[in-house]
Enzyme design. Sequence first.
Site, PDB file in Angstrom:
ATOM      1  N   SER A 134       4.020  -0.384   2.235  1.00 28.30           N
ATOM      2  CA  SER A 134       5.178  -0.942   1.750  1.00 28.30           C
ATOM      3  C   SER A 134       5.489  -1.899   3.015  1.00 28.30           C
ATOM      4  CB  SER A 134       6.212   0.251   1.602  1.00 28.30           C
ATOM      5  OG  SER A 134       6.283   1.324   2.468  1.00 28.30           O
TER       6      SER A 134
ATOM      7  N   HIS B 119       0.281   6.448  -1.493  1.00 24.73           N
ATOM      8  CA  HIS B 119       1.483   6.075  -0.553  1.00 24.73           C
ATOM      9  C   HIS B 119       2.530   7.028  -0.844  1.00 24.73           C
ATOM     10  CE1 HIS B 119       3.895   4.086   2.374  1.00 24.73           C
ATOM     11  NE2 HIS B 119       4.065   2.864   1.734  1.00 24.73           N
TER      12      HIS B 119
ATOM     13  N   HIS C 230      -3.821  11.360   6.336  1.00 25.51           N
ATOM     14  CA  HIS C 230      -2.985  10.082   6.752  1.00 25.51           C
ATOM     15  C   HIS C 230      -4.082   8.912   7.286  1.00 25.51           C
ATOM     16  CE1 HIS C 230       0.005   7.625   8.430  1.00 25.51           C
ATOM     17  NE2 HIS C 230       0.795   8.089   7.514  1.00 25.51           N
TER      18      HIS C 230
ATOM     19  N   ARG D 262       7.570  14.202  10.723  1.00 26.51           N
ATOM     20  CA  ARG D 262       8.353  14.266   9.482  1.00 26.51           C
ATOM     21  C   ARG D 262       8.305  15.372   8.680  1.00 26.51           C
ATOM     22  NH1 ARG D 262       6.732   8.441   7.002  1.00 26.51           N
ATOM     23  NH2 ARG D 262       4.956   9.792   7.241  1.00 26.51           N
TER      24      ARG D 262
ATOM     25  N   ASP E  33       5.169  13.872   2.774  1.00 24.90           N
ATOM     26  CA  ASP E  33       5.371  14.242   1.583  1.00 24.90           C
ATOM     27  C   ASP E  33       5.066  15.825   0.991  1.00 24.90           C
ATOM     28  OD1 ASP E  33       6.164  11.345   0.953  1.00 24.90           O
ATOM     29  OD2 ASP E  33       3.988  10.966   0.918  1.00 24.90           O
TER      30      ASP E  33
END
Length: 442
Positions: free
Chosen positions: A242, A272, A319, A328, A374
């Site tokens: 992105s 993604h 990743h 995160r 995620d």
Amino acid sequence: MDSLKDKFKAKADILATEIKDIIKNNGDVKLGEITVAQVYQGMRGMTGMVTETSRLDPEEGIRFRGYSIPELRKMLPKAVDGGTEPLPEGIFYLMLVGEMPTQEEISGITNEWLKRNNVPKHVFDVIESLPVDTHPMTQFVTAIMAMQTESVFAKAYAKGMNKKQYWDYAYEDSMNLIARLPRIAAYIYRRKYKNGNHIEPDHKLDWAANFAHMLGFEGNDMKRLMRLYLTIHADHEGGNVSAHTTHLVGSALSDPYLAFAAGMNGLAGPLHGLANQEVLAWIMELKESLGGGLPTKEQIAEYIKKTLTDGKVVPGYGHAVLRKTDPRFTAQQDFYKTYIKHDDICEIVQMIYEVAPPILESTGKIKNPWPNVDAHSGALLVHYGMHEHDFYTVLFGVSRALGVLASLIWDRATGSPIERPGSLTTENIKAKIKAAQKETAK
Ligand code: HAX
């Protein structure tokens, strides 16, 4: 000019001059070498761009202007109503000007975005023209494109703008976009899942709290989660799909609306940003296959192995850059342990975290067996009552605007040129390999 804009301009002038000097005096310093494998395998590990807003370390995770996520959770200003998580206004300020904001500077941004949050009616009309079951990311991107009519950058360029003004119009477009995205996202949510029963913004609330309110979530829980969520998803240096897409499309001087919409099309891919939706769907499928309740670790292990044998990816794991648990993920895990404590789906997320890495590692090919951002986000949303998995990537997109648009303003302020890397055919590569082999045989 608002004070943020003034501050940015002063910093940008200094850096733009420095960059010119760097290119002139040290432009031939080598940053690395490119291998055949890198060219075939998604340019992994190949440094090819400059991003000022954040930097990703494979072992440690993201740092925004040098600050890690745990540091930011402590240091960024919180809502004055007793907030405990950072306000996303702060991460935007930090990324844009490279300084930790004061409470007053944060309120300045909140007010600026409130002033700018009016979405033209035709944007809602365009959303309404789509079938209601259209994927929320498609509705989101379509709305951003419809709003391109408002681009002051495009209008100024059409009139004939001096290069030195690019940053100014990119700044205006970016601020307007960020201000309006929560309204658009909330509109899509209420249209698709709440019978079009829309909620007007509350001008007393900060950006994230207002978003929670317009989505239909009152009370502190969702506001607190939104503040954290919109902060930690904001940026992940420049090479992710992105961010890179927004930068690439912007490099053609496509205005911020066009560039950001392009970036959001990339975020909508399952490898993604759509992975957050995939994770929840994957966990729910596991639960349903077992008739509800908590699975055992053995059942989770079986399910992961089956996912792999079926030739699918385990969503939320792996990743392209990170080689450790994503900070995160850890921030969200900490949020769960601090504020929620008991929740079935969140417990399943913790169990997967214990079971998945050794299984993924045992394949011998997955370079990072650890969870990414995620793997956890959907479980927190479900806990607070947002069950609509296919909306989750839109939340990610609203947050990602902060990073990629701050970077886009920097691109225009530092005279970043049109991006145009080279490419080769396999025939060319074979010839180069032959030549290299001849050279070593000498
Ligand atoms: N499950 C199964 N297989 C995986 C895997 C996973 N979670 N992660 C990597 N692999 C596979 C790859 O598909 C690849 O297989 P092939 O050689 O057969 O093509 C192999 O392992 C090597 O891949 P890698 O080098 O470890 O990983 P990549 O850099 O190519 O890909 C991805 C990184 C994030 C795309 C990958 O790990 C993946 O598909 N993960 C699951 C989807 C996901 O969670 N995406 C979100 C990532 C974070 C993000 O951007 N959030 O928005």
